[in-house]
Design an enzyme around this catalytic site. Sequence first.
Site, PDB file in Angstrom:
ATOM      1  N   SER A  73     -25.797 -17.589 -28.220  1.00  0.00           N
ATOM      2  CA  SER A  73     -26.810 -18.391 -27.540  1.00  0.00           C
ATOM      3  C   SER A  73     -26.259 -19.530 -26.691  1.00  0.00           C
ATOM      4  O   SER A  73     -27.023 -20.153 -25.950  1.00  0.00           O
ATOM      5  CB  SER A  73     -27.816 -18.946 -28.555  1.00  0.00           C
ATOM      6  OG  SER A  73     -28.705 -17.913 -28.959  1.00  0.00           O
ATOM      7  N   LYS A 211     -25.584 -27.084 -26.623  1.00  0.00           N
ATOM      8  CA  LYS A 211     -26.273 -25.875 -27.078  1.00  0.00           C
ATOM      9  C   LYS A 211     -25.447 -25.222 -28.173  1.00  0.00           C
ATOM     10  O   LYS A 211     -24.216 -25.109 -28.058  1.00  0.00           O
ATOM     11  CB  LYS A 211     -26.466 -24.882 -25.923  1.00  0.00           C
ATOM     12  CG  LYS A 211     -27.230 -23.617 -26.318  1.00  0.00           C
ATOM     13  CD  LYS A 211     -28.689 -23.925 -26.589  1.00  0.00           C
ATOM     14  CE  LYS A 211     -29.414 -22.732 -27.208  1.00  0.00           C
ATOM     15  NZ  LYS A 211     -29.069 -22.565 -28.656  1.00  0.00           N
TER      16      LYS A 211
END
Length: 269
Positions: A73, A211
Amino acid sequence: MTRSLLLPSRRDALILAAALPLATPAIATGAADLKQPFRAEGVTGTFALVASDGGAPVLVDPARARRRYVPASTFKIPNSLIAFEAGAVADADAIVPYGGTPSRNPAWNRDMSLREAMPISNVPAFQQVARRVGLPAYRDWLARLDYGNRDPGTVVDRFWLEGPLTISALEEAGFNLRLARSGLPASERAQALTRDIVRLEADGGATLHGKTGWFVKRGQTSIGWWTGWVERGSRIHAFTLNIDMPQMAMAPKRLAVGRAILKTLGVYG
């Protein structure tokens, strides 16, 4: 001393050269034990940091920092940039329709924007976006961005989750540095939109962007990621961490280790 302040290899030098040189103070120096946060959390991994002053990278386990893994991700950062550039998504607040198939995370099961999808790491939303972008555009953009091995394979909505796309911690930190400086071969608008949706918090005059990610595939080592950068005035420090992470219960350890190292280096916290 476990911190490795190495003379850059040719590849490292290319990564660092993408940043405009700045006359900025060096990060904290000394005999800081940058492996201690890994030991404290009982994990094995690496950490890479590059700075906008163009100095040598800071690497914990240099060999692993240069080893490529599936980004999982963390690819949502370049994926957003590519989606904006390809016109697959108009802007950060454009709604991506929910496909209707129940997912493992109930929070994903609705229409939402990329601004909403990013912090909850909505996999189906970004898969929808990937189908709009298409493999030819990914091949083009991964090459333009010089992202890892540049390989989207043949399955448009799985290549960053299961491979064949791979990238090293050092390469990803270098990508972040270029994005933070608007130094990627993409429009300023797309880069600004992407920076905006990965902004996490601000503290003491510094802003943290980042992230997380988790690569899990049967028969392969599971890898947990945290990647991002810190802005403090004109100074930017971009970083990437990855650890062996066989269980989702270990997810908080990514941020615990990363934040401890950033604090030790005097970069954030």
